[in-house]
Structure formats: structure tokens, C-alpha cells
Motif scaffolding. Structure first.
Motif, PDB file in Angstrom:
ATOM      1  N   LEU A   1       0.822  -1.198   0.000  1.00  0.00           N
ATOM      2  CA  LEU A   1       0.000   0.000   0.000  1.00  0.00           C
ATOM      3  C   LEU A   1       0.863   1.259   0.000  1.00  0.00           C
ATOM      4  N   ALA A   2       1.915   1.282   0.795  1.00  0.00           N
ATOM      5  CA  ALA A   2       2.814   2.430   0.846  1.00  0.00           C
ATOM      6  C   ALA A   2       3.508   2.625  -0.502  1.00  0.00           C
ATOM      7  N   CYS A   3       3.930   1.540  -1.146  1.00  0.00           N
ATOM      8  CA  CYS A   3       4.569   1.640  -2.461  1.00  0.00           C
ATOM      9  C   CYS A   3       3.590   2.148  -3.512  1.00  0.00           C
ATOM     10  N   MET A   4       2.343   1.706  -3.443  1.00  0.00           N
ATOM     11  CA  MET A   4       1.338   2.172  -4.394  1.00  0.00           C
ATOM     12  C   MET A   4       1.070   3.664  -4.224  1.00  0.00           C
ATOM     13  N   ILE A   5       0.975   4.111  -2.994  1.00  0.00           N
ATOM     14  CA  ILE A   5       0.731   5.527  -2.735  1.00  0.00           C
ATOM     15  C   ILE A   5       1.903   6.367  -3.238  1.00  0.00           C
ATOM     16  N   LEU A   6       3.121   5.944  -2.986  1.00  0.00           N
ATOM     17  CA  LEU A   6       4.292   6.681  -3.464  1.00  0.00           C
ATOM     18  C   LEU A   6       4.361   6.700  -4.988  1.00  0.00           C
ATOM     19  N   THR A   7       4.012   5.601  -5.628  1.00  0.00           N
ATOM     20  CA  THR A   7       4.031   5.534  -7.086  1.00  0.00           C
ATOM     21  C   THR A   7       2.992   6.469  -7.694  1.00  0.00           C
ATOM     22  N   ILE A   8       1.796   6.447  -7.140  1.00  0.00           N
ATOM     23  CA  ILE A   8       0.739   7.330  -7.640  1.00  0.00           C
ATOM     24  C   ILE A   8       1.118   8.788  -7.420  1.00  0.00           C
TER      25      ILE A   8
ATOM     26  N   VAL B   1       3.688   9.816 -10.047  1.00  0.00           N
ATOM     27  CA  VAL B   1       3.117   9.976 -11.381  1.00  0.00           C
ATOM     28  C   VAL B   1       2.416  11.322 -11.507  1.00  0.00           C
ATOM     29  N   PHE B   2       1.658  11.712 -10.491  1.00  0.00           N
ATOM     30  CA  PHE B   2       0.951  12.988 -10.548  1.00  0.00           C
ATOM     31  C   PHE B   2       1.891  14.176 -10.368  1.00  0.00           C
ATOM     32  N   THR B   3       2.975  14.004  -9.678  1.00  0.00           N
ATOM     33  CA  THR B   3       3.931  15.076  -9.461  1.00  0.00           C
ATOM     34  C   THR B   3       4.758  15.346 -10.713  1.00  0.00           C
ATOM     35  N   VAL B   4       5.104  14.313 -11.455  1.00  0.00           N
ATOM     36  CA  VAL B   4       5.964  14.439 -12.626  1.00  0.00           C
ATOM     37  C   VAL B   4       5.103  14.587 -13.874  1.00  0.00           C
TER      38      VAL B   4
END
Length: 83
Positions: free
Chosen positions: A4-11, A14-17
């Protein structure tokens, strides 16, 4: 929990870049040249007068237009009727 933590960081990454677009209109110049082409045209806002732009546009598939984002060249707008 780790997934869950990895998914949140990935999302979040993606939105930041997000891709950044270049600014089309330069607020330092009052006149822009808009060109037209089959593969796409461009807008060049590097002219100080309509006459200067018209000389560049002459003989091309282009038109001159007032820059809607011209910032008065750092000058303050005149106020009429205020004493």
C-alpha cells in the motif's frame, strides 16, 4: 502494508511528474506572430510593433495579433480621473 505504501508513493510520483508546457506568449512583448503550417504552426511573441511583425509575416502564411498577456513592459497602467 508495504504494498500500500509503495502504491501511494508511485501514484504520487506519477501525478507530481506531469509534463510541463512551454509558455506560448511572452509577456514582455506586445505583438505576436502566429504562423500556420500543415504539420502545425507556432506563435512567436518577440515584436515591439504591429509594423515590425507585419514585415516578418509578409509573404508567409501568418498573421500578427496583440499579445493578450502583455504585462505593459513593467510599466504601471495610467489611471484616468484619479487626482
Amino acid at each position: 502494508m508495504r504494498v500500500l505504501a509503495c502504491m501511494i508513493l508511485t501514484i504520487a510520483a506519477v501525478f507530481t511528474v506531469a509534463s510541463a508546457r512551454a509558455q506560448t506568449y511572452d509577456p514582455n512583448y506586445p505583438v505576436c506572430l502566429q504562423t500556420y503550417a500543415t504539420g502545425g504552426g507556432y506563435i512567436d511573441c518577440s515584436f515591439t510593433s504591429l509594423a515590425q511583425c507585419a514585415a516578418t509575416a509578409s509573404g508567409r502564411s501568418a498573421q500578427c495579433l496583440n499579445n493578450p498577456y502583455f504585462a505593459l513592459g513593467g510599466r504601471k497602467p495610467r489611471q484616468h480621473g484619479v487626482y
